[in-house]
Design an enzyme around this catalytic site. Structure first.
Site, mmCIF file in Angstrom:
data_model
loop_
_atom_site.group_PDB
_atom_site.id
_atom_site.type_symbol
_atom_site.label_atom_id
_atom_site.label_comp_id
_atom_site.label_asym_id
_atom_site.label_seq_id
_atom_site.Cartn_x
_atom_site.Cartn_y
_atom_site.Cartn_z
ATOM 1 N N VAL A 54 3.559 3.153 -0.913
ATOM 2 C CA VAL A 54 3.076 2.037 -0.687
ATOM 3 C C VAL A 54 3.245 1.664 0.951
ATOM 4 O O VAL A 54 2.114 1.270 1.651
ATOM 5 C CB VAL A 54 3.561 0.660 -1.426
ATOM 6 C CG1 VAL A 54 2.787 -0.336 -1.164
ATOM 7 C CG2 VAL A 54 3.796 1.134 -2.750
ATOM 8 N N TYR A 55 4.274 1.765 1.357
ATOM 9 C CA TYR A 55 4.496 1.391 2.841
ATOM 10 C C TYR A 55 3.897 2.672 3.647
ATOM 11 O O TYR A 55 2.968 2.005 4.647
ATOM 12 C CB TYR A 55 5.921 1.768 3.160
ATOM 13 C CG TYR A 55 6.319 1.642 4.683
ATOM 14 C CD1 TYR A 55 6.340 0.343 5.218
ATOM 15 C CD2 TYR A 55 6.531 2.671 5.407
ATOM 16 C CE1 TYR A 55 6.708 0.244 6.601
ATOM 17 C CE2 TYR A 55 6.962 2.394 6.652
ATOM 18 C CZ TYR A 55 7.021 1.176 7.342
ATOM 19 O OH TYR A 55 7.142 1.081 8.851
ATOM 20 N N SER A 56 3.634 3.908 3.453
ATOM 21 C CA SER A 56 2.937 4.950 4.058
ATOM 22 C C SER A 56 1.528 4.601 3.968
ATOM 23 O O SER A 56 0.932 4.853 5.131
ATOM 24 C CB SER A 56 3.163 6.209 3.264
ATOM 25 O OG SER A 56 4.678 6.521 3.806
#
Length: 225
Positions: A131-133
């Protein structure tokens, strides 16, 4: 003439380090954060609050979008739609809200600098941080698009892609994930917030005039492509 900068996520971590460095360059800095000690306590996902902020602060020359969240430390298939939406709300939609609020004034005055904090994760992808990436990949694409749109206006839009930096945000990263992504750095250490702040200070200065839509890695050698 004294320039004015807005730094989101300015209460701690990279945002606080950037604010301190810019103040040392005699720039008026307004820090923005939804928690902690900031000059303006607002949530950047609240567009009405961002619009009101722009009205209060007045002309802004520099925008540093440092606010961000890590999101879930979990395999992709274990993540939820709500986790994707909440992470993208802060990391992408909030960044867009700030750009939409402050870039028009920069264009009208013929000078401006925007620095968006992305991540090496947005280029490489980190396991268990899908999700962050993905959100940081979106920040990179946003920066490239805006940089091209504004190329003839005097407003430069660039991004920074740090590897792991010692910051409160990374305190939320699972120990095994943190160990893995640190092991990918040839220097075999995490970065320091003040090292990133120096790069930000350069990017928002008059010394930079022929770079826009670019992504500057600060990764201890991790980015070798």
């Amino acid at each position: 003439m004294i320039k004015t900068a807005i730094v989101t996520g300015g209460a701690s971590g990279l945002g606080a380090a950037a604010a301190e460095r810019l103040r040392r360059a005699d720039i008026r800095v307004v820090t923005v954060d939804r928690a902690g000690k900031a000059d303006e306590a607002i949530d950047i996902i609240d567009e009405a609050a961002v619009t009101a902020l722009a009205d209060r602060v007045g002309p802004v020359d520099i925008l540093v979008n440092s606010a961000g969240v890590v999101g879930p430390n979990a395999p992709l298939v274990a993540t939820t739609g709500d986790q994707w939406r909440s992470t993208f709300e802060v990391n992408v939609v909030g960044t867009v809200a700030m750009m939409r609020a402050f870039i028009p004034g920069m264009v009208a005055r013929g000078w401006g600098r925007v620095v968006n904090l992305a991540s090496i994760a947005g280029k490489d992808g980190n396991p268990n941080l899908s999700v962050y990436s993905a959100s940081k990949a979106a920040v990179i694409a946003l920066t490239k698009s805006a940089g091209k749109e504004l190329a003839k206006t005097g407003v430069l839009v660039n991004a920074i892609a740090p590897a792991v930096i010692a910051s409160p945000m990374n305190d939320q990263t699972a120990a095994d994930v943190l160990a893995h992504i640190t092991s990918l750095i040839p220097m075999q250490r995490v970065g320091r917030a003040e090292e990133v702040a120096e790069l930000i200070a350069w990017l928002v200065s008059d010394a930079v005039s022929f770079s826009t839509g670019a992504v500057y890695d600060i990764s201890g050698g991790r980015a070798t492509y």
